[in-house]
Design a protein around this motif. Structure first.
Motif, PDB file in Angstrom:
ATOM      1  N   GLN A  90       4.384  15.668  -5.225  1.00 24.03           N
ATOM      2  CA  GLN A  90       3.250  16.475  -4.773  1.00 24.03           C
ATOM      3  C   GLN A  90       3.366  16.841  -3.287  1.00 24.03           C
ATOM      4  OE1 GLN A  90       0.691  17.444  -6.751  1.00 24.03           O
ATOM      5  NE2 GLN A  90      -0.812  18.132  -5.287  1.00 24.03           N
ATOM      6  N   GLY A  91       4.269  16.145  -2.564  1.00 20.30           N
ATOM      7  CA  GLY A  91       4.383  16.358  -1.124  1.00 20.30           C
ATOM      8  C   GLY A  91       3.312  15.608  -0.343  1.00 20.30           C
ATOM      9  N   ARG A 107       0.853  -1.184   0.000  1.00 14.27           N
ATOM     10  CA  ARG A 107       0.000   0.000   0.000  1.00 14.27           C
ATOM     11  C   ARG A 107       0.889   1.233   0.000  1.00 14.27           C
ATOM     12  NH1 ARG A 107      -3.575  -3.150  -0.880  1.00 14.27           N
ATOM     13  NH2 ARG A 107      -5.278  -3.785   0.449  1.00 14.27           N
ATOM     14  N   VAL A 108       0.476   2.265  -0.708  1.00 15.47           N
ATOM     15  CA  VAL A 108       1.211   3.524  -0.737  1.00 15.47           C
ATOM     16  C   VAL A 108       0.453   4.533   0.120  1.00 15.47           C
ATOM     17  CG1 VAL A 108       2.112   5.386  -2.180  1.00 15.47           C
ATOM     18  CG2 VAL A 108       2.078   3.032  -3.056  1.00 15.47           C
ATOM     19  N   PRO A 109       1.039   4.968   1.239  1.00 18.22           N
ATOM     20  CA  PRO A 109       0.356   5.923   2.109  1.00 18.22           C
ATOM     21  C   PRO A 109       0.510   7.356   1.597  1.00 18.22           C
ATOM     22  CG  PRO A 109       2.427   5.281   3.090  1.00 18.22           C
ATOM     23  CD  PRO A 109       2.296   4.507   1.814  1.00 18.22           C
ATOM     24  N   VAL A 110      -0.613   8.036   1.451  1.00 22.73           N
ATOM     25  CA  VAL A 110      -0.599   9.430   1.016  1.00 22.73           C
ATOM     26  C   VAL A 110      -1.506  10.250   1.925  1.00 22.73           C
ATOM     27  CG1 VAL A 110      -0.076   8.907  -1.404  1.00 22.73           C
ATOM     28  CG2 VAL A 110      -2.448   9.070  -0.683  1.00 22.73           C
ATOM     29  N   ARG A 111      -1.200  11.543   1.999  1.00 21.98           N
ATOM     30  CA  ARG A 111      -2.045  12.465   2.764  1.00 21.98           C
ATOM     31  C   ARG A 111      -3.414  12.535   2.116  1.00 21.98           C
ATOM     32  NH1 ARG A 111       1.511  15.041   5.986  1.00 21.98           N
ATOM     33  NH2 ARG A 111       3.603  15.313   5.142  1.00 21.98           N
ATOM     34  N   GLY A 112      -4.430  12.597   2.967  1.00 23.85           N
ATOM     35  CA  GLY A 112      -5.784  12.743   2.469  1.00 23.85           C
ATOM     36  C   GLY A 112      -6.107  14.203   2.202  1.00 23.85           C
ATOM     37  N   GLU A 113      -7.315  14.435   1.753  1.00 24.46           N
ATOM     38  CA  GLU A 113      -7.733  15.795   1.415  1.00 24.46           C
ATOM     39  C   GLU A 113      -7.983  16.647   2.655  1.00 24.46           C
ATOM     40  OE1 GLU A 113     -11.058  15.152  -1.164  1.00 24.46           O
ATOM     41  OE2 GLU A 113      -9.763  14.703  -2.863  1.00 24.46           O
ATOM     42  N   ARG A 114      -8.240  16.010   3.792  1.00 25.70           N
ATOM     43  CA  ARG A 114      -8.441  16.739   5.050  1.00 25.70           C
ATOM     44  C   ARG A 114      -7.229  16.538   5.946  1.00 25.70           C
ATOM     45  NH1 ARG A 114     -14.052  14.051   5.356  1.00 25.70           N
ATOM     46  NH2 ARG A 114     -12.635  12.464   6.065  1.00 25.70           N
ATOM     47  N   PRO A 115      -6.909  17.542   6.768  1.00 27.43           N
ATOM     48  CA  PRO A 115      -5.769  17.407   7.679  1.00 27.43           C
ATOM     49  C   PRO A 115      -5.914  16.172   8.581  1.00 27.43           C
ATOM     50  CG  PRO A 115      -6.587  19.666   7.663  1.00 27.43           C
ATOM     51  CD  PRO A 115      -7.561  18.838   6.875  1.00 27.43           C
ATOM     52  N   ARG A 128      -7.213  14.469  -8.670  1.00 24.64           N
ATOM     53  CA  ARG A 128      -7.593  15.511  -7.710  1.00 24.64           C
ATOM     54  C   ARG A 128      -6.446  16.438  -7.329  1.00 24.64           C
ATOM     55  NH1 ARG A 128      -9.845  11.910  -3.256  1.00 24.64           N
ATOM     56  NH2 ARG A 128     -10.385  10.241  -4.648  1.00 24.64           N
ATOM     57  N   TRP A 129      -5.213  16.057  -7.651  1.00 21.70           N
ATOM     58  CA  TRP A 129      -4.069  16.860  -7.240  1.00 21.70           C
ATOM     59  C   TRP A 129      -3.902  18.088  -8.118  1.00 21.70           C
ATOM     60  CZ3 TRP A 129      -0.134  12.312  -6.462  1.00 21.70           C
ATOM     61  CH2 TRP A 129      -0.434  11.663  -5.269  1.00 21.70           C
ATOM     62  N   ASN A 130      -3.434  19.169  -7.503  1.00 20.48           N
ATOM     63  CA  ASN A 130      -3.245  20.428  -8.223  1.00 20.48           C
ATOM     64  C   ASN A 130      -1.956  20.458  -9.028  1.00 20.48           C
ATOM     65  OD1 ASN A 130      -5.625  21.550  -7.210  1.00 20.48           O
ATOM     66  ND2 ASN A 130      -4.607  22.162  -5.332  1.00 20.48           N
ATOM     67  N   LEU A 131      -0.872  19.972  -8.426  1.00 21.93           N
ATOM     68  CA  LEU A 131       0.423  19.989  -9.094  1.00 21.93           C
ATOM     69  C   LEU A 131       0.466  18.872 -10.133  1.00 21.93           C
ATOM     70  CD1 LEU A 131       3.325  21.090  -9.252  1.00 21.93           C
ATOM     71  CD2 LEU A 131       3.947  19.448  -7.484  1.00 21.93           C
ATOM     72  N   LYS A 132       0.688  19.253 -11.358  1.00 27.69           N
ATOM     73  CA  LYS A 132       0.729  18.265 -12.436  1.00 27.69           C
ATOM     74  C   LYS A 132       2.101  18.329 -13.106  1.00 27.69           C
ATOM     75  CE  LYS A 132      -4.218  17.974 -12.936  1.00 27.69           C
ATOM     76  NZ  LYS A 132      -4.545  18.460 -11.643  1.00 27.69           N
ATOM     77  N   GLY A 133       3.098  17.920 -12.323  1.00 23.02           N
ATOM     78  CA  GLY A 133       4.484  17.951 -12.783  1.00 23.02           C
ATOM     79  C   GLY A 133       4.844  16.729 -13.605  1.00 23.02           C
ATOM     80  N   PRO A 134       6.124  16.574 -13.917  1.00 23.83           N
ATOM     81  CA  PRO A 134       6.566  15.462 -14.766  1.00 23.83           C
ATOM     82  C   PRO A 134       6.277  14.081 -14.183  1.00 23.83           C
ATOM     83  CG  PRO A 134       8.441  16.834 -14.078  1.00 23.83           C
ATOM     84  CD  PRO A 134       7.196  17.479 -13.572  1.00 23.83           C
ATOM     85  N   ARG A 135       6.411  13.932 -12.878  1.00 21.10           N
ATOM     86  CA  ARG A 135       6.144  12.610 -12.280  1.00 21.10           C
ATOM     87  C   ARG A 135       4.646  12.324 -12.257  1.00 21.10           C
ATOM     88  NH1 ARG A 135      11.139  12.985  -8.495  1.00 21.10           N
ATOM     89  NH2 ARG A 135      12.552  11.866  -9.862  1.00 21.10           N
TER      90      ARG A 135
END
Length: 86
Positions: free
Chosen positions: A74-75, A9-17, A35-42
């Protein structure tokens, strides 16, 4: 279409704190990427990898790796919480 699970599983931050999501399949990763704002090369590579996995051109685990890298870009990646293949 059946769910394309990957190993671990890949843990990522959710949309809420304070919310953490444990992503374990290509379809969920695709939804999150959109849903992510940053649409960089990765991010672009991860979207392509998810599409390629859904179309059978690559293994789901390859999409997992691309998603993890996009999440880091994306952080949103939480490496200390990851369990399974890294």
């Amino acid at each position: 279409m059946s769910i394309l699970w990957w190993n671990g599983r890949v843990p990522v931050r959710g949309e809420r704190p304070g919310l953490t999501m444990m992503v374990g399949d290509v379809q969920k990763a695709s939804e999150i990427l959109l849903r992510w704002n940053l649409k960089g090369p990765r991010w672009k590579l991860a979207v392509k990898a998810c599409v390629d996995a859904m179309e059978g051109r690559i293994a789901p685990d390859e999409a997992r790796d691309a998603f993890r890298e996009a999440a880091a870009e994306q952080g949103m990646y939480l490496p200390d919480l990851e369990v399974g293949p890294q």
